[in-house]
Design a protein around this motif. Structure first.
Motif, PDB file in Angstrom:
ATOM      1  N   ALA A 184       0.834  -1.208   0.000  1.00  0.00           N
ATOM      2  CA  ALA A 184       0.000   0.000   0.000  1.00  0.00           C
ATOM      3  C   ALA A 184       0.866   1.255   0.000  1.00  0.00           C
ATOM      4  CB  ALA A 184      -0.930  -0.011   1.208  1.00  0.00           C
ATOM      5  N   LYS A 185       1.948   1.227   0.763  1.00  0.00           N
ATOM      6  CA  LYS A 185       2.856   2.377   0.802  1.00  0.00           C
ATOM      7  C   LYS A 185       3.557   2.585  -0.539  1.00  0.00           C
ATOM      8  CE  LYS A 185       5.392   1.336   4.377  1.00  0.00           C
ATOM      9  NZ  LYS A 185       6.462   1.537   5.384  1.00  0.00           N
ATOM     10  N   GLU A 186       3.750   1.481  -1.273  1.00  0.00           N
ATOM     11  CA  GLU A 186       4.442   1.562  -2.554  1.00  0.00           C
ATOM     12  C   GLU A 186       3.475   1.721  -3.724  1.00  0.00           C
ATOM     13  OE1 GLU A 186       6.638  -2.077  -2.653  1.00  0.00           O
ATOM     14  OE2 GLU A 186       8.058  -1.465  -1.099  1.00  0.00           O
ATOM     15  N   GLY A 187       2.202   1.997  -3.429  1.00  0.00           N
ATOM     16  CA  GLY A 187       1.173   2.028  -4.456  1.00  0.00           C
ATOM     17  C   GLY A 187       1.460   2.977  -5.596  1.00  0.00           C
ATOM     18  N   ALA A 188       2.077   4.112  -5.305  1.00  0.00           N
ATOM     19  CA  ALA A 188       2.302   5.121  -6.342  1.00  0.00           C
ATOM     20  C   ALA A 188       3.135   4.572  -7.495  1.00  0.00           C
ATOM     21  CB  ALA A 188       2.975   6.347  -5.736  1.00  0.00           C
ATOM     22  N   GLN A 189       4.109   3.709  -7.198  1.00  0.00           N
ATOM     23  CA  GLN A 189       4.946   3.185  -8.280  1.00  0.00           C
ATOM     24  C   GLN A 189       4.182   2.244  -9.193  1.00  0.00           C
ATOM     25  OE1 GLN A 189       7.812  -0.158  -7.445  1.00  0.00           O
ATOM     26  NE2 GLN A 189       7.560   0.531  -5.327  1.00  0.00           N
ATOM     27  N   PHE A 190       3.040   1.751  -8.718  1.00  0.00           N
ATOM     28  CA  PHE A 190       2.185   0.894  -9.546  1.00  0.00           C
ATOM     29  C   PHE A 190       1.047   1.687 -10.196  1.00  0.00           C
ATOM     30  CE2 PHE A 190       4.119  -1.915  -6.390  1.00  0.00           C
ATOM     31  CZ  PHE A 190       4.509  -2.990  -7.158  1.00  0.00           C
ATOM     32  N   GLY A 191       1.069   3.010  -9.983  1.00  0.00           N
ATOM     33  CA  GLY A 191       0.009   3.846 -10.530  1.00  0.00           C
ATOM     34  C   GLY A 191      -1.241   3.877  -9.687  1.00  0.00           C
ATOM     35  N   VAL A 192      -1.143   3.396  -8.467  1.00  0.00           N
ATOM     36  CA  VAL A 192      -2.285   3.391  -7.553  1.00  0.00           C
ATOM     37  C   VAL A 192      -2.102   4.555  -6.586  1.00  0.00           C
ATOM     38  CG1 VAL A 192      -3.557   2.106  -5.813  1.00  0.00           C
ATOM     39  CG2 VAL A 192      -2.525   0.898  -7.751  1.00  0.00           C
ATOM     40  N   THR A 193      -3.002   5.514  -6.634  1.00  0.00           N
ATOM     41  CA  THR A 193      -2.854   6.714  -5.808  1.00  0.00           C
ATOM     42  C   THR A 193      -3.884   6.735  -4.695  1.00  0.00           C
ATOM     43  OG1 THR A 193      -4.281   7.961  -7.303  1.00  0.00           O
ATOM     44  CG2 THR A 193      -1.903   8.022  -7.732  1.00  0.00           C
TER      45      THR A 193
END
Length: 478
Positions: free
Chosen positions: A62-71
């Motif tokens: 969840a913390k790394e979501g941004a790198q997967f395009g999940v904001t």
């Protein structure tokens, strides 16, 4: 007074699996349990720790979501719910074991057992309440009394090792019991012991922001693992912020109101102090061999465990031992397999003795670590001329797609025969992948057969194939 074909002391993984197999073979069977069906593994080890680590994995992703395009907003966590989910998983499986025993018409005797004569076990009411009061005691009509059995299997497991000066108090100094159900996550934690238990808890607590220091007396964490794999794991842990001190011991503890000051001693004798909120003693386990009446009947012990042969037979006819109480590797799957072998031997099926060299080991930290067979160092020490194959996760398409490019698969072959001597992994899903190598070694698969096996694409399992190819100079994607 009741008579059984097989009576098993201990309802952990080894004990209940042995009981089910005995019942399948038509043997009248009973299990004596004093605390909880499923043993330490199900209630306080394998299962609840994996539930905790799953929560840590979800939080990390969840913390790394941004790198997967999940904001979205920054994720939070509820420590009480994390712990509650872990306990729920244990309770569910505890009830499941009870169902399986009932389904197989196995009697459960609630109490503390002691070998009181040839083919005789005396069961007394438990002298202490169950360690897990939130898990119900088995519903049984059997309890204290004297029971007769043609074959008695000791499957009493093990308990946390207590080091002098590191005696747990349940509040400031923990064993894994307290670490599994903290009232809150401490701000800082000293983990004493760099084996699987210590590393898993260090990984869990660090993921949730706890300042973790891991101390290991040996020069290497994960001492049972291949040195190269352990070094890669250490590098990853340190990158995550875990402070690791090897060749270091705890020379003393000073307890304060809400913290502990530990004196750490290095190999050179130099000392330093470290103040933490909590200390976790994770220096392994010791077998539960006491107060069972073993010595009185002449059952031989060796180095603190019951001495057995490859079929679980002790030095006294009619008495057997399986699992942790019979020595390492102290793993649930080894206990289960040992229990089946033991019972099949009793039933006259002539099973193959346990080969400890084929018992896989798994550590569920991040990244995961798994292995089977000989390490590179042990293969050389055994006199083998070896071929070593390596393949990094970084060169695997599925690992890159998952965002898990950190890892390595290492395979070790006998140069003369092509026999697979060992396999060692660090990286995503290593604990699932290792079984492919375990099957290969059990089937005595050749290097040629492994190289000509088709591995699906894209999968992490392709790293296994490429590692085998690399050992013979044939890797495609390196």
């Amino acid at each position: 007074m009741s008579g059984y074909d097989v009576l098993i002391i201990g309802g952990g993984p080894g004990g209940y699996v042995a009981a089910i197999r005995a019942a399948q073979l038509g043997l009248k069977t009973a299990v004596v349990e004093r605390e909880h069906l499923g043993g330490i593994c199900l209630n306080w080890g394998c299962i609840p720790t994996k539930a905790l680590l799953r929560s840590a994995e979800v939080y990390r992703l969840a913390k790394e979501g941004a790198q997967f395009g999940v904001t979205g907003g920054a994720p939070g966590f509820d420590a009480a719910r994390i712990v509650a989910r872990s306990r729920e998983a244990a309770a569910r499986l505890n009830a499941g074991v009870g169902f399986l025993l009932k389904k197989n018409k196995i009697d459960v005797i609630w109490g503390e057992a002691k070998l009181s004569g040839k083919g005789e076990v005396t069961v007394a009411a438990p002298t202490k309440p169950p360690v897990t009061p939130q898990l119900p005691a088995p519903k049984t009509t059997l309890g204290a009394g004297v029971y007769q059995a043609k074959h008695i299997i000791v499957a009493t497991g093990a308990r946390p090792r207590v080091l002098p000066g590191l005696e747990p108090d349940g509040r400031l100094v923990w064993t894994y019991f307290e670490a599994l159900k903290p009232e809150r996550f401490p701000k800082s934690l000293l983990v004493v012991g760099g084996g699987a238990i210590g590393v898993e808890f260090a990984s869990f607590y660090r993921t949730f922001g706890v300042e973790v220091t891991l101390v290991e007396a040996l020069p290497q964490i994960l001492a049972a693992e291949d040195a190269e794999i352990a070094a890669l794991a250490r590098k990853s842990f340190e990158k995550q912020g875990i402070v690791i001190r090897t060749a270091t011991t705890v020379a003393g503890l000073e307890k304060k109101a809400e913290s502990v000051v530990a004196t750490l001693k290095g190999a050179d004798g130099a000392t330093q102090t470290l103040e933490v909120e909590r200390v976790l003693s994770a220096a392994g386990v010791v077998a539960n061999v006491e107060n069972l009446g073993l010595e009185a009947l002449g059952v031989a012990l060796e180095r603190g465990v019951v001495k057995i042969d490859g079929l679980g037979r002790t030095s006294v006819a009619g008495i057997y031992a399986i699992g942790d109480v019979a020595g390492g590797p102290m793993l649930a799957h080894k206990a289960e397999h040992e229990g089946v072998i033991c019972v099949e031997g009793i039933a006259g099926l002539h099973p193959h003795p346990l080969d400890k060299g084929l018992v896989p080991g798994c550590t569920y930290c991040h990244p995961q670590v798994a292995s089977v067979g000989l390490t590179e160092e042990k293969a050389k020490a055994a006199g083998f001329e070896i071929r070593v194959g390596r393949f990094p996760y970084l060169a695997n398409g599925k690992a890159i797609a998952l965002g898990e490019p950190e890892g390595l698969v290492k395979t070790i072959f006998d140069r003369k025969t092509g026999r697979l001597l060992g396999a060692h992994l660090v990286g995503a899903e290593a604990t699932e992948l290792i079984q492919g190598f375990v099957i290969a070694m059990n089937l005595e698969t050749t290097e040629e057969e492994l190289m000509h096996t088709i591995f699906p694409h894209p999968t992490l399992s392709e790293t296994m194939h490429e590692s085998v190819l690399d050992a013979f100079g044939r890797a495609i994607h390196l």
